[in-house]
Write a protein that holds these residues in place. Structure first.
Motif, PDB file in Angstrom:
ATOM      1  N   GLN A 163       0.826  -1.204   0.000  1.00 61.01           N
ATOM      2  CA  GLN A 163       0.000   0.000   0.000  1.00 61.01           C
ATOM      3  C   GLN A 163       0.864   1.260   0.000  1.00 61.01           C
ATOM      4  OE1 GLN A 163      -3.305  -0.420   2.559  1.00 61.01           O
ATOM      5  NE2 GLN A 163      -4.260   1.517   1.958  1.00 61.01           N
ATOM      6  N   ALA A 164       2.013   1.199   0.661  1.00 62.51           N
ATOM      7  CA  ALA A 164       2.904   2.360   0.669  1.00 62.51           C
ATOM      8  C   ALA A 164       3.500   2.601  -0.711  1.00 62.51           C
ATOM      9  CB  ALA A 164       4.007   2.157   1.700  1.00 62.51           C
ATOM     10  N   ASN A 165       3.959   1.550  -1.378  1.00 62.52           N
ATOM     11  CA  ASN A 165       4.498   1.700  -2.726  1.00 62.52           C
ATOM     12  C   ASN A 165       3.419   2.156  -3.700  1.00 62.52           C
ATOM     13  OD1 ASN A 165       7.460   0.629  -3.430  1.00 62.52           O
ATOM     14  ND2 ASN A 165       6.709  -0.478  -1.627  1.00 62.52           N
ATOM     15  N   GLU A 166       2.238   1.586  -3.585  1.00 66.05           N
ATOM     16  CA  GLU A 166       1.130   1.985  -4.441  1.00 66.05           C
ATOM     17  C   GLU A 166       0.826   3.468  -4.266  1.00 66.05           C
ATOM     18  OE1 GLU A 166      -3.280   0.214  -5.335  1.00 66.05           O
ATOM     19  OE2 GLU A 166      -2.808   0.735  -3.264  1.00 66.05           O
ATOM     20  N   ALA A 167       0.796   3.920  -3.009  1.00 68.66           N
ATOM     21  CA  ALA A 167       0.478   5.319  -2.722  1.00 68.66           C
ATOM     22  C   ALA A 167       1.506   6.257  -3.332  1.00 68.66           C
ATOM     23  CB  ALA A 167       0.400   5.523  -1.214  1.00 68.66           C
ATOM     24  N   ALA A 168       2.779   5.880  -3.242  1.00 62.73           N
ATOM     25  CA  ALA A 168       3.830   6.732  -3.809  1.00 62.73           C
ATOM     26  C   ALA A 168       3.656   6.886  -5.315  1.00 62.73           C
ATOM     27  CB  ALA A 168       5.200   6.147  -3.489  1.00 62.73           C
ATOM     28  N   TRP A 169       3.304   5.802  -6.007  1.00 61.20           N
ATOM     29  CA  TRP A 169       3.141   5.877  -7.463  1.00 61.20           C
ATOM     30  C   TRP A 169       1.851   6.575  -7.858  1.00 61.20           C
ATOM     31  CZ3 TRP A 169       6.964   5.773 -10.515  1.00 61.20           C
ATOM     32  CH2 TRP A 169       8.097   4.996 -10.224  1.00 61.20           C
ATOM     33  N   VAL A 170       0.813   6.452  -7.056  1.00 63.91           N
ATOM     34  CA  VAL A 170      -0.417   7.196  -7.335  1.00 63.91           C
ATOM     35  C   VAL A 170      -0.134   8.688  -7.298  1.00 63.91           C
ATOM     36  CG1 VAL A 170      -2.695   7.807  -6.411  1.00 63.91           C
ATOM     37  CG2 VAL A 170      -2.036   5.407  -6.588  1.00 63.91           C
ATOM     38  N   GLY A 171       0.715   9.108  -6.350  1.00 66.30           N
ATOM     39  CA  GLY A 171       1.093  10.512  -6.295  1.00 66.30           C
ATOM     40  C   GLY A 171       1.807  10.964  -7.553  1.00 66.30           C
ATOM     41  N   HIS A 172       2.692  10.132  -8.080  1.00 67.87           N
ATOM     42  CA  HIS A 172       3.415  10.484  -9.298  1.00 67.87           C
ATOM     43  C   HIS A 172       2.494  10.517 -10.512  1.00 67.87           C
ATOM     44  CE1 HIS A 172       7.323  10.667  -7.544  1.00 67.87           C
ATOM     45  NE2 HIS A 172       7.395   9.400  -7.232  1.00 67.87           N
ATOM     46  N   PHE A 173       1.608   9.538 -10.603  1.00 63.35           N
ATOM     47  CA  PHE A 173       0.797   9.388 -11.812  1.00 63.35           C
ATOM     48  C   PHE A 173      -0.432  10.284 -11.840  1.00 63.35           C
ATOM     49  CE2 PHE A 173       3.523   5.979 -12.857  1.00 63.35           C
ATOM     50  CZ  PHE A 173       3.323   5.676 -14.194  1.00 63.35           C
ATOM     51  N   ASN A 174      -0.877  10.757 -10.670  1.00 64.71           N
ATOM     52  CA  ASN A 174      -2.065  11.609 -10.632  1.00 64.71           C
ATOM     53  C   ASN A 174      -3.248  10.934 -11.315  1.00 64.71           C
ATOM     54  OD1 ASN A 174      -3.187  14.873 -11.647  1.00 64.71           O
ATOM     55  ND2 ASN A 174      -3.043  14.108  -9.577  1.00 64.71           N
ATOM     56  N   GLY A 175      -3.351   9.630 -11.086  1.00 65.26           N
ATOM     57  CA  GLY A 175      -4.424   8.833 -11.685  1.00 65.26           C
ATOM     58  C   GLY A 175      -4.322   7.405 -11.186  1.00 65.26           C
ATOM     59  N   PRO A 176      -5.294   6.566 -11.526  1.00 72.76           N
ATOM     60  CA  PRO A 176      -5.262   5.165 -11.085  1.00 72.76           C
ATOM     61  C   PRO A 176      -4.128   4.389 -11.751  1.00 72.76           C
ATOM     62  CG  PRO A 176      -7.085   5.546 -12.611  1.00 72.76           C
ATOM     63  CD  PRO A 176      -6.503   6.881 -12.302  1.00 72.76           C
ATOM     64  N   LEU A 177      -3.457   3.545 -10.974  1.00 73.38           N
ATOM     65  CA  LEU A 177      -2.304   2.823 -11.492  1.00 73.38           C
ATOM     66  C   LEU A 177      -2.683   1.753 -12.497  1.00 73.38           C
ATOM     67  CD1 LEU A 177      -0.028   2.491  -8.345  1.00 73.38           C
ATOM     68  CD2 LEU A 177      -0.172   4.322 -10.038  1.00 73.38           C
ATOM     69  N   LEU A 316      -8.202  12.418  -1.691  1.00 70.67           N
ATOM     70  CA  LEU A 316      -6.844  12.945  -1.708  1.00 70.67           C
ATOM     71  C   LEU A 316      -5.872  11.794  -1.489  1.00 70.67           C
ATOM     72  CD1 LEU A 316      -7.128  16.293   0.296  1.00 70.67           C
ATOM     73  CD2 LEU A 316      -6.856  16.013  -2.173  1.00 70.67           C
ATOM     74  N   SER A 317      -4.922  11.655  -2.386  1.00 69.70           N
ATOM     75  CA  SER A 317      -3.960  10.563  -2.310  1.00 69.70           C
ATOM     76  C   SER A 317      -2.666  10.982  -1.632  1.00 69.70           C
ATOM     77  CB  SER A 317      -3.626  10.061  -3.724  1.00 69.70           C
ATOM     78  OG  SER A 317      -4.787   9.754  -4.446  1.00 69.70           O
ATOM     79  N   VAL A 318      -2.289  12.246  -1.796  1.00 73.03           N
ATOM     80  CA  VAL A 318      -1.027  12.769  -1.274  1.00 73.03           C
ATOM     81  C   VAL A 318      -1.268  14.164  -0.707  1.00 73.03           C
ATOM     82  CG1 VAL A 318       1.367  13.368  -1.805  1.00 73.03           C
ATOM     83  CG2 VAL A 318       0.232  11.544  -3.089  1.00 73.03           C
ATOM     84  N   PHE A 334      -2.924  16.224  -3.689  1.00 75.28           N
ATOM     85  CA  PHE A 334      -3.279  15.673  -4.990  1.00 75.28           C
ATOM     86  C   PHE A 334      -4.244  14.514  -4.809  1.00 75.28           C
ATOM     87  CE2 PHE A 334       0.850  17.615  -5.409  1.00 75.28           C
ATOM     88  CZ  PHE A 334       0.775  18.299  -6.609  1.00 75.28           C
ATOM     89  N   GLY A 335      -5.208  14.438  -5.702  1.00 74.35           N
ATOM     90  CA  GLY A 335      -6.116  13.305  -5.754  1.00 74.35           C
ATOM     91  C   GLY A 335      -6.088  12.690  -7.130  1.00 74.35           C
ATOM     92  N   ALA A 336      -6.363  11.398  -7.227  1.00 67.14           N
ATOM     93  CA  ALA A 336      -6.216  10.670  -8.488  1.00 67.14           C
ATOM     94  C   ALA A 336      -7.402  10.824  -9.427  1.00 67.14           C
ATOM     95  CB  ALA A 336      -5.987   9.188  -8.195  1.00 67.14           C
ATOM     96  N   ASP A 337      -8.494  11.398  -8.946  1.00 65.37           N
ATOM     97  CA  ASP A 337      -9.711  11.501  -9.758  1.00 65.37           C
ATOM     98  C   ASP A 337     -10.333  12.874  -9.534  1.00 65.37           C
ATOM     99  OD1 ASP A 337     -12.188  11.324 -10.987  1.00 65.37           O
ATOM    100  OD2 ASP A 337     -12.709   9.369 -10.141  1.00 65.37           O
ATOM    101  N   SER A 338     -10.272  13.708 -10.547  1.00 64.97           N
ATOM    102  CA  SER A 338     -10.760  15.086 -10.404  1.00 64.97           C
ATOM    103  C   SER A 338     -12.260  15.159 -10.183  1.00 64.97           C
ATOM    104  CB  SER A 338     -10.387  15.912 -11.636  1.00 64.97           C
ATOM    105  OG  SER A 338     -11.057  15.435 -12.783  1.00 64.97           O
ATOM    106  N   THR A 339     -12.991  14.110 -10.529  1.00 63.91           N
ATOM    107  CA  THR A 339     -14.448  14.132 -10.351  1.00 63.91           C
ATOM    108  C   THR A 339     -14.866  13.868  -8.911  1.00 63.91           C
ATOM    109  OG1 THR A 339     -14.786  11.777 -10.848  1.00 63.91           O
ATOM    110  CG2 THR A 339     -14.718  13.297 -12.721  1.00 63.91           C
TER     111      THR A 339
END
Length: 451
Positions: A163-177, A316-318, A334-339
Motif C-alpha cells: 500500500q505504501a508503494n502503491e500510494a507513492a506511485w499514485v502521487g506520481h501518476f495523478n491517476g489510477p495505477l 486525496l492521495s497525497v 493531490f487526488g487521483a480523480d478530479s471528479t
C-alpha cells in the motif's frame, strides 16, 4: 496586441499556445530573424504553469517542480539567474495499511518502500538505457504493455509495503495505477540513472523561489515575437508551402510554418485540414492516464510539517506541507480523480483530510480543475500502456509545414517543464533548418548555441 481590425496578417511562424513550449519556440526562432506570432487562447501566458496569489501566498496552480538533473530547465534557470527553493522538510509522516493509519518519519516511510521500489525498477537501465532518445528496443515495446499496477502485483509485497508503494506511485501518476503505463515509471527513473530516490526528489521537491511566473516572464521578455493572449484558434488549413491559421474572432494569419503546442488530450479537437496523422489523433482520443486534481489548503497553525499518502480510492492521495507561517500553514494535495473532489470546496477537503488526521482546521482552499479546462483537459502527461510505443513517434513528427512541441511528447522528462523546453528546442531547430538553409550562422544571443 494586434488591432482586431486587421483581419489578415502574414508571419514566418505562428506558434499555437503560449505555455513554456510555445514561448521557448518563439524565443529561439525570433532570434534567427524570423517573424513569429504566438497565439494563446487564455488571458495569460504560461499554459499549464500558472503562479497565482491565493491563500496569502504565490501558489503554483499548475506545474511546479524542477531539479538540476533536468538539463533543459536548469539551463533556463542559469540563463535568467532564477532562484530555487523548496518547502519545509517533513517531520511527521502518515500512511495507510489497510484501514489503519501508520505514523512515523519520512525516513521510515522511505525505508518501507525502498525494497519494493528497488525490485520494481531493477531493470530500468536495461530497458531504457538512453532516456533522451526515442524508444527503440524490443524489450521496451514488450514492457509497454503493462500498467504500474500489473507490475506491483507481481512483487507480492506485504500489505504495508504494497500500500505504501502503491500510494507513492499514485502521487506520481495523478491517476489510477491500472491506467498508468509502467514504462513511464521506467522512463522517469532512467532519467535519474536508475535511482528511484533521485527520481522521487527530482519530481516533487524543488521549485522557483519567485514562482514559475518568473520563468514565463523572463522568456517572454527575451523574445521579439508578437505575443497575443485571448487569441483562440478555430481551425488550420495547410498545404506544402504555407498554413492559414483562423482565429475565433475572424482574423487569419498566413505562415510558412506553424508550431502546435497544445496538450495531447485536446489536440484532436482542433480542426486541421488536411487532418493530422492517425497516431496523433488516436493518442488524443485515448487521453492521458493522469486525470487528477491539485488542491492548496490553508490550515490553522502552528503545525509541524508533514506528508501523508493514502491511495487512488481516496479523494486525496497525497498531502504535504509546502509553506509554514506563524499562525497558519499551506498544504499542497493531490487526488487521483478530479471528479471526486472540488478543490474549492472547503468542507469536502476538510473531510478528505480525516483519512489521516482530524486535528487540522481548514481555513481556505483553492485549486483549478485542469481536467475540465477546455484548453488543457489534462494535468501532466502520464501515458497509458502501449501509448509510447504506438504513438510517440507519430506525435513528434512534423506534418509538412506543421510542427509540434509539448512536454507531452518529450523524450527525457515528459510531463515536466523540462520536457516542454526540450521539445520546443527541437521544433525550433528543425524549423530554423528548413527556413534558413544556412542556419549555422544563426546563433542564439548569449547562449553560444547555434540553431
Amino acid at each position: 496586441m494586434a488591432d482586431s481590425a486587421h483581419q489578415h496578417q502574414e508571419a514566418d511562424v505562428v506558434v499555437v499556445g503560449g505555455g513554456i513550449a510555445g514561448l521557448i519556440t518563439a524565443r529561439e526562432l525570433s532570434r534567427t530573424g524570423l517573424s513569429v506570432v504566438v497565439l494563446e487562447a487564455r488571458d495569460r501566458l504560461g499554459g499549464r504553469v500558472w503562479t497565482d496569489h491565493r491563500l496569502g501566498r504565490d501558489l503554483e496552480i499548475g506545474g511546479t517542480w524542477m531539479h538540476w538533473v533536468q538539463p533543459h530547465v536548469w539551463a533556463e534557470i542559469t540563463r535568467y539567474g532564477l532562484s530555487v527553493t523548496r518547502g519545509p522538510r517533513a517531520e511527521q509522516a502518515y500512511w495507510l495499511a489497510g484501514d489503519r493509519v501508520r505514523t512515523g518519519t519520512l525516513e521510515q516511510f522511505m525505508e518501507l518502500i525502498d525494497p519494493g521500489m528497488r525490485r520494481l525498477l531493477a531493470d530500468t537501465m536495461n530497458i531504457v538505457p538512453r532516456p533522451d532518445l526515442p524508444p527503440a528496443s524490443p524489450e521496451f515495446a514488450n514492457i509497454d504493455r503493462y500498467s504500474v499496477q500489473d507490475m506491483l502485483d507481481r512483487l507480492q509485497l506485504s500489505e504495508d509495503e504494497y500500500q505504501a508503494n502503491e500510494a507513492a506511485w499514485v502521487g506520481h501518476f495523478n491517476g489510477p495505477l491500472t491506467e498508468g503505463a509502467f514504462i513511464t515509471a521506467l522512463r522517469w527513473t532512467a532519467a535519474t540513472a536508475g535511482s528511484w530516490h533521485l527520481m522521487h526528489e527530482a519530481s516533487a521537491v524543488f521549485r522557483l523561489a519567485d514562482g514559475t511566473q518568473s520563468l514565463v516572464a523572463a522568456i517572454a521578455a527575451d523574445t521579439t515575437a508578437e505575443l497575443r493572449t485571448g487569441a483562440e484558434v478555430s481551425r488550420i488549413e495547410h498545404d506544402t508551402e504555407r498554413a492559414r491559421v483562423h482565429l475565433s474572432d475572424g482574423q487569419v494569419i498566413t505562415a510558412r510554418r506553424v508550431v502546435l503546442t497544445v496538450p495531447q488530450n485536446i489536440l484532436g479537437d482542433l480542426a486541421v485540414t488536411p487532418p493530422l496523422n492517425d497516431g496523433k489523433l488516436a493518442a488524443s482520443r485515448e487521453k492521458a492516464a493522469s486525470q487528477g486534481v491539485k488542491c492548496w489548503i490553508r490550515v490553522r497553525g502552528p503545525i509541524a510539517p508533514f506528508f501523508a499518502y493514502s491511495s487512488a480510492a481516496h479523494p486525496l492521495s497525497v498531502v504535504r506541507t509546502e509553506y509554514l507561517g506563524d499562525d497558519d500553514a499551506v498544504l499542497v494535495a493531490f487526488g487521483a480523480d478530479s471528479t471526486r473532489l472540488d478543490p474549492n470546496d472547503r468542507d469536502a477537503v476538510q473531510r478528505a483530510l480525516t483519512v489521516w488526521r482530524d486535528d487540522l482546521d481548514v481555513l481556505e482552499v483553492t485549486g483549478h480543475d485542469w481536467m475540465s479546462d477546455q484548453y488543457s483537459q489534462e494535468t501532466w502527461m502520464m501515458h497509458r500502456p502501449n501509448q509510447v510505443t504506438r504513438y510517440l513517434g507519430a506525435q513528434q513528427a512534423a506534418e509538412g509545414v506543421l510542427h509540434f512541441a509539448s512536454s507531452d511528447i518529450a523524450n527525457l522528462w515528459a510531463g515536466f517543464i523540462d520536457g516542454a523546453i526540450e521539445s520546443a528546442l527541437r521544433a525550433a531547430r528543425d524549423i530554423a533548418t528548413e527556413l534558413h538553409p544556412d542556419h549555422t550562422s544563426y546563433t542564439a544571443a548569449g547562449s553560444g548555441t547555434t540553431i
